[in-house]
Motif scaffolding. Structure first.
Motif, PDB file in Angstrom:
ATOM      1  N   LEU A  18     -64.975  -3.259  -9.511  1.00 13.13           N
ATOM      2  CA  LEU A  18     -64.670  -2.108 -10.438  1.00 13.13           C
ATOM      3  C   LEU A  18     -63.380  -2.443 -11.484  1.00 13.13           C
ATOM      4  CD1 LEU A  18     -65.036   0.992  -8.085  1.00 13.13           C
ATOM      5  CD2 LEU A  18     -66.566   0.276  -9.865  1.00 13.13           C
ATOM      6  N   PRO A  19     -62.151  -3.004 -10.604  1.00 10.91           N
ATOM      7  CA  PRO A  19     -61.289  -3.452 -11.452  1.00 10.91           C
ATOM      8  C   PRO A  19     -61.340  -4.519 -12.328  1.00 10.91           C
ATOM      9  CG  PRO A  19     -60.690  -4.129  -8.977  1.00 10.91           C
ATOM     10  CD  PRO A  19     -61.830  -3.072  -9.288  1.00 10.91           C
TER      11      PRO A  19
ATOM     12  N   SER B  73     -52.483   6.698   2.762  1.00 14.94           N
ATOM     13  CA  SER B  73     -51.471   5.878   2.693  1.00 14.94           C
ATOM     14  C   SER B  73     -51.812   4.960   1.488  1.00 14.94           C
ATOM     15  CB  SER B  73     -51.048   5.139   3.862  1.00 14.94           C
ATOM     16  OG  SER B  73     -50.092   4.063   3.775  1.00 14.94           O
ATOM     17  N   THR B  74     -50.708   4.463   0.779  1.00 18.59           N
ATOM     18  CA  THR B  74     -50.905   3.473  -0.188  1.00 18.59           C
ATOM     19  C   THR B  74     -51.085   2.041   0.590  1.00 18.59           C
ATOM     20  OG1 THR B  74     -48.278   3.397  -0.430  1.00 18.59           O
ATOM     21  CG2 THR B  74     -49.511   4.685  -2.066  1.00 18.59           C
ATOM     22  N   ASP B  75     -50.337   1.972   1.531  1.00 19.08           N
ATOM     23  CA  ASP B  75     -50.764   0.771   2.411  1.00 19.08           C
ATOM     24  C   ASP B  75     -52.097   0.299   2.657  1.00 19.08           C
ATOM     25  OD1 ASP B  75     -47.811   0.224   2.190  1.00 19.08           O
ATOM     26  OD2 ASP B  75     -47.552   1.159   4.236  1.00 19.08           O
ATOM     27  N   SER B  76     -53.026   1.300   2.493  1.00 16.95           N
ATOM     28  CA  SER B  76     -54.287   1.364   3.089  1.00 16.95           C
ATOM     29  C   SER B  76     -55.322   1.026   1.877  1.00 16.95           C
ATOM     30  CB  SER B  76     -54.980   2.397   3.939  1.00 16.95           C
ATOM     31  OG  SER B  76     -54.090   2.693   4.811  1.00 16.95           O
ATOM     32  N   LEU B  77     -54.712   0.917   0.406  1.00 16.54           N
ATOM     33  CA  LEU B  77     -55.625   0.914  -0.667  1.00 16.54           C
ATOM     34  C   LEU B  77     -56.052  -0.367  -0.793  1.00 16.54           C
ATOM     35  CD1 LEU B  77     -53.296   2.623  -3.388  1.00 16.54           C
ATOM     36  CD2 LEU B  77     -55.428   3.277  -2.684  1.00 16.54           C
ATOM     37  N   ARG B  78     -57.544  -0.409  -0.984  1.00 17.91           N
ATOM     38  CA  ARG B  78     -58.289  -1.426  -1.452  1.00 17.91           C
ATOM     39  C   ARG B  78     -58.646  -1.532  -2.749  1.00 17.91           C
ATOM     40  NH1 ARG B  78     -61.580  -0.959   4.068  1.00 17.91           N
ATOM     41  NH2 ARG B  78     -63.232  -0.198   2.589  1.00 17.91           N
ATOM     42  N   ALA B  79     -59.178  -2.780  -3.171  1.00 16.80           N
ATOM     43  CA  ALA B  79     -59.606  -2.979  -4.629  1.00 16.80           C
ATOM     44  C   ALA B  79     -60.840  -2.025  -4.713  1.00 16.80           C
ATOM     45  CB  ALA B  79     -60.020  -4.395  -4.833  1.00 16.80           C
ATOM     46  N   GLY B  80     -60.856  -1.204  -5.824  1.00 18.89           N
ATOM     47  CA  GLY B  80     -61.907  -0.221  -6.317  1.00 18.89           C
ATOM     48  C   GLY B  80     -61.507   1.138  -5.791  1.00 18.89           C
TER      49      GLY B  80
ATOM     50  N   TYR C 253     -57.453   1.215  -8.373  1.00 19.05           N
ATOM     51  CA  TYR C 253     -56.613  -0.014  -7.777  1.00 19.05           C
ATOM     52  C   TYR C 253     -57.177  -1.372  -7.863  1.00 19.05           C
ATOM     53  CZ  TYR C 253     -53.292  -1.876  -4.234  1.00 19.05           C
ATOM     54  OH  TYR C 253     -52.409  -2.473  -3.661  1.00 19.05           O
ATOM     55  N   ASP C 254     -56.401  -2.337  -8.059  1.00 16.72           N
ATOM     56  CA  ASP C 254     -56.785  -3.607  -7.797  1.00 16.72           C
ATOM     57  C   ASP C 254     -56.075  -4.389  -6.711  1.00 16.72           C
ATOM     58  OD1 ASP C 254     -57.698  -6.216  -8.551  1.00 16.72           O
ATOM     59  OD2 ASP C 254     -56.399  -6.364 -10.260  1.00 16.72           O
ATOM     60  N   ARG C 255     -54.832  -4.777  -6.793  1.00 18.26           N
ATOM     61  CA  ARG C 255     -54.352  -5.527  -5.725  1.00 18.26           C
ATOM     62  C   ARG C 255     -52.771  -5.483  -5.937  1.00 18.26           C
ATOM     63  NH1 ARG C 255     -56.213  -9.110  -9.285  1.00 18.26           N
ATOM     64  NH2 ARG C 255     -54.929 -10.524 -10.241  1.00 18.26           N
ATOM     65  N   ASP C 256     -51.976  -5.766  -4.668  1.00 21.47           N
ATOM     66  CA  ASP C 256     -50.457  -6.018  -4.777  1.00 21.47           C
ATOM     67  C   ASP C 256     -49.683  -4.606  -5.537  1.00 21.47           C
ATOM     68  OD1 ASP C 256     -50.910  -8.429  -3.579  1.00 21.47           O
ATOM     69  OD2 ASP C 256     -51.234  -9.446  -5.616  1.00 21.47           O
ATOM     70  N   GLY C 257     -50.258  -3.656  -5.215  1.00 21.08           N
ATOM     71  CA  GLY C 257     -49.767  -2.483  -5.667  1.00 21.08           C
ATOM     72  C   GLY C 257     -50.236  -2.372  -7.166  1.00 21.08           C
ATOM     73  N   GLU C 258     -50.948  -2.870  -7.788  1.00 21.11           N
ATOM     74  CA  GLU C 258     -51.184  -2.949  -9.168  1.00 21.11           C
ATOM     75  C   GLU C 258     -52.580  -2.092  -9.438  1.00 21.11           C
ATOM     76  OE1 GLU C 258     -50.944  -6.305 -11.303  1.00 21.11           O
ATOM     77  OE2 GLU C 258     -48.592  -6.715 -10.954  1.00 21.11           O
TER      78      GLU C 258
ATOM     79  N   MET D 282     -53.593   2.759 -23.945  1.00 20.46           N
ATOM     80  CA  MET D 282     -54.679   1.883 -23.947  1.00 20.46           C
ATOM     81  C   MET D 282     -54.906   1.314 -22.757  1.00 20.46           C
ATOM     82  SD  MET D 282     -52.415  -1.527 -25.341  1.00 20.46           S
ATOM     83  CE  MET D 282     -50.861  -1.768 -24.461  1.00 20.46           C
ATOM     84  N   VAL D 283     -56.092   0.511 -22.396  1.00 16.63           N
ATOM     85  CA  VAL D 283     -56.253   0.108 -21.016  1.00 16.63           C
ATOM     86  C   VAL D 283     -55.270  -1.002 -20.560  1.00 16.63           C
ATOM     87  CG1 VAL D 283     -58.018  -1.079 -19.661  1.00 16.63           C
ATOM     88  CG2 VAL D 283     -58.859   0.537 -21.434  1.00 16.63           C
ATOM     89  N   ARG D 284     -54.635  -0.927 -19.688  1.00 17.83           N
ATOM     90  CA  ARG D 284     -53.507  -1.830 -19.365  1.00 17.83           C
ATOM     91  C   ARG D 284     -53.429  -1.798 -17.815  1.00 17.83           C
ATOM     92  NH1 ARG D 284     -48.076   1.695 -20.541  1.00 17.83           N
ATOM     93  NH2 ARG D 284     -48.948   3.801 -20.331  1.00 17.83           N
ATOM     94  N   ARG D 285     -52.542  -2.524 -17.036  1.00 17.30           N
ATOM     95  CA  ARG D 285     -52.297  -2.686 -15.672  1.00 17.30           C
ATOM     96  C   ARG D 285     -50.760  -2.189 -15.680  1.00 17.30           C
ATOM     97  NH1 ARG D 285     -53.875  -5.939 -11.628  1.00 17.30           N
ATOM     98  NH2 ARG D 285     -55.569  -6.912 -13.100  1.00 17.30           N
ATOM     99  N   ASN D 286     -50.583  -1.464 -14.402  1.00 12.34           N
ATOM    100  CA  ASN D 286     -49.253  -0.895 -13.985  1.00 12.34           C
ATOM    101  C   ASN D 286     -49.306  -1.145 -12.723  1.00 12.34           C
ATOM    102  OD1 ASN D 286     -49.747   0.849 -16.994  1.00 12.34           O
ATOM    103  ND2 ASN D 286     -47.438   0.073 -16.271  1.00 12.34           N
ATOM    104  N   SER D 287     -47.935  -0.665 -12.018  1.00 10.10           N
ATOM    105  CA  SER D 287     -47.832  -0.759 -10.550  1.00 10.10           C
ATOM    106  C   SER D 287     -47.305   0.591  -9.999  1.00 10.10           C
ATOM    107  CB  SER D 287     -46.800  -1.868 -10.329  1.00 10.10           C
ATOM    108  OG  SER D 287     -46.631  -2.118  -8.965  1.00 10.10           O
TER     109      SER D 287
END
Length: 311
Positions: free
Chosen positions: A183-184, A238-245, A264-269, A276-281
């Motif tokens: 997805l990401p 928890s944000t610690d449990s987030l996985r890609a997608g 969500y993608d990885r490493d908090g991002e 616009m379509v962009r990446r944030n953290s």
């Protein structure tokens, strides 16, 4: 009307209908005649790559969503050259009549039974005929019929010569295994594409439109709006449990109203459509950090309605 209810209605009404491969010219209806004694059609297919859905039957009215070529819509009423429609995911709005190919019940049955392909090329491209002449632009998610010789047909029967690796058979598209980690990857391919309120294509999209596009690329369908998408899947606490997608929903901390969604993608991002379509953290120590308030986080595992059950 929910997508499941509409799907069942289509199946009960149309699935047993046996018909020829393509509707005849008489069954390929002209734009709706709104006079009292004129023809009335229950169905339409979007005939442009992207059709605007508006809150009211006017070009100046707010764009609430979009529908892509080959999307079947239920016609609920007509008003001065506009049709009020419901899409397969239960979303309603007004589409101008010249963006639609109107069909009778029998013609819609033929469409549902015919072999079709989905456009799976990531970005918009111009489709051509056998002589190389432009026919129409296409975006990811458009649906076309395919003839025995491989020629493709738009809903209004314009012929297209297939482009290599740009299409996938509809059944294969809708039954492929769900890979949330993709997805990401899909979303980031649109980095820099402008935010468009109500947008749901590579020409421009809003936040929930981007999420819906990413799921549709894997043959899955989510509800249209962010608050509706937040009802899908299971909650992550928890944000610690987030996985890609996984999906992150932001909003007002006082009212808990959801106003935004990201993948969500990885490493908090995460990847989202905002300006616009962009990446944030999510991390405050990151230069990509945005001070957004999380309302909820969800993991669907692809347990949304497969596109093939509806289209």
């Amino acid at each position: 009307m929910s997508s499941t209810h509409w799907y069942k209605s289509i199946i009960l009404t149309l699935a047993a209908t046996a018909a020829a491969f393509i509707p005849t010219a008489a069954q390929q209806q002209s734009p709706l005649n709104n006079t009292a004694d004129g023809p009335s059609y229950s169905w339409g297919l979007v005939r442009l790559s992207v059709a605007s859905m508006r809150a009211q039957p006017s070009h100046s009215s707010e764009q609430v969503s979009q529908a892509l070529m080959g999307t079947p819509v239920k016609i609920t009423r007509q008003d001065g050259g506009w049709s009020h429609v419901t899409t397969p995911d239960g979303y309603s709005g007004h589409i101008i009549d010249h963006s639609l190919q109107f069909l009778s019940d029998s013609a819609m049955a033929r469409w549902c039974e015919s072999p079709r392909v989905a456009v799976t090329a990531t970005h918009e491209f111009m489709a051509t005929d056998s002589a190389g002449h432009p026919v129409t632009d296409l975006v990811n998610g458009c649906i076309l019929q395919i003839l025995p010789d491989g020629t493709l047909l738009t809903p209004d029967r314009r012929r297209i010569t297939p482009r290599e690796k740009a299409y996938t058979m509809l059944g294969q598209w809708s039954s492929a295994p769900f890979r949330p980690q993709d997805l990401p990857r899909f979303a980031e391919r649109f980095t820099g594409v402008v935010y468009l309120w109500g947008g749901m294509s590579g020409k421009g999209m809003d936040c929930s439109g981007l999420v819906r596009m990413a799921y549709a690329a894997q043959g899955r369908i989510l509800p249209r709006d962010a608050w509706q998408q937040a009802t899908q899947g299971t909650e992550i606490t928890s944000t610690d449990s987030l996985r890609a997608g996984d999906l992150i929903f932001f909003g007002n901390p006082q009212t808990k109203r959801i106003t935004h969604v990201a993948i969500y993608d990885r490493d908090g991002e995460y990847i989202h459509a905002s300006q616009m379509v962009r990446r944030n953290s999510l991390r405050k120590d990151s230069p990509l950090y945005l001070p957004l308030h999380i309302i909820t986080m969800r993991r669907t595992e692809g347990k949304s309605f497969p596109v093939g059950r509806i289209l």
